[in-house]
Design an enzyme around this catalytic site. Structure first.
Site, PDB file in Angstrom:
ATOM      1  N   CYS A  33      50.750  54.757 -37.059  1.00  0.00           N
ATOM      2  CA  CYS A  33      49.691  53.992 -37.726  1.00  0.00           C
ATOM      3  C   CYS A  33      49.364  54.538 -39.112  1.00  0.00           C
ATOM      4  CB  CYS A  33      48.423  54.029 -36.868  1.00  0.00           C
ATOM      5  SG  CYS A  33      47.850  55.706 -36.612  1.00  0.00           S
ATOM      6  N   ASP A  35      47.598  57.212 -39.728  1.00  0.00           N
ATOM      7  CA  ASP A  35      46.328  57.935 -39.758  1.00  0.00           C
ATOM      8  C   ASP A  35      46.563  59.435 -39.937  1.00  0.00           C
ATOM      9  OD1 ASP A  35      45.229  55.531 -39.387  1.00  0.00           O
ATOM     10  OD2 ASP A  35      44.486  55.861 -37.367  1.00  0.00           O
ATOM     11  N   CYS A  58      41.459  55.577 -37.168  1.00  0.00           N
ATOM     12  CA  CYS A  58      40.773  54.587 -36.331  1.00  0.00           C
ATOM     13  C   CYS A  58      39.584  55.230 -35.603  1.00  0.00           C
ATOM     14  CB  CYS A  58      41.745  54.000 -35.325  1.00  0.00           C
ATOM     15  SG  CYS A  58      42.185  55.148 -34.007  1.00  0.00           S
ATOM     16  N   CYS A 102      46.253  57.969 -29.967  1.00  0.00           N
ATOM     17  CA  CYS A 102      45.334  58.489 -30.976  1.00  0.00           C
ATOM     18  C   CYS A 102      44.815  59.868 -30.581  1.00  0.00           C
ATOM     19  CB  CYS A 102      44.148  57.546 -31.160  1.00  0.00           C
ATOM     20  SG  CYS A 102      44.622  55.831 -31.382  1.00  0.00           S
TER      21      CYS A 102
END
Ligand code: FES
Length: 122
Positions: A33, A35, A58, A102
């Site tokens: 992603c 991140d 996120c 995540c």
């Protein structure tokens, strides 16, 4: 979709910031992603006495960074190193399956910071 604990740590993240004279710094990115998470630790007598983070990511990434700082504070390096992404997710009363990846960021960034400390201190 998110537990109350995730929402709480997302909206009121703990220990945000940097440590100017950090003993170790860990930075990891999630290739899926994009991140990025950075963790600073202060170590005294093998114990994490302070820990801060900055996360560009996120809500789940912010919540996991926040809770891992609470989990790692006051722990020895060996104890902190054993905090798994599963333990992080459980401490938040779970994450939606699509958000489990995540939680890897937080555990990885903490381990990187510990590795950095060990490298600096032989
Ligand atoms: Fe990137 Fe969650 S979507 S860490």
């Amino acid at each position: 979709m998110y537990s109350e604990k995730v929402m709480d740590h997302f909206q009121n993240p703990r220990n945000v910031g940097e440590i100017a004279d950090a003993s170790g710094i860990g930075e990891v990115g999630n290739a899926r992603c994009g991140d990025i998470m950075k963790i600073w630790i202060k170590v005294e007598d093998n114990v994490i006495t302070d820990i801060r983070f900055k996360t560009f990511g996120c809500g789940a990434a912010i919540a996991t960074s926040s809770i891992i700082t609470e989990m790692a504070m006051g722990k020895t390096l060996d104890e902190a190193e054993q905090i798994t992404n599963k333990a992080v997710a459980e401490a938040l009363d779970g994450l939606p399956p699509v958000k489990m990846h995540c939680s890897n960021l937080a555990a990885d960034a903490l381990r990187e910071a510990i590795a950095d400390y060990r490298k600096r201190n032989g």
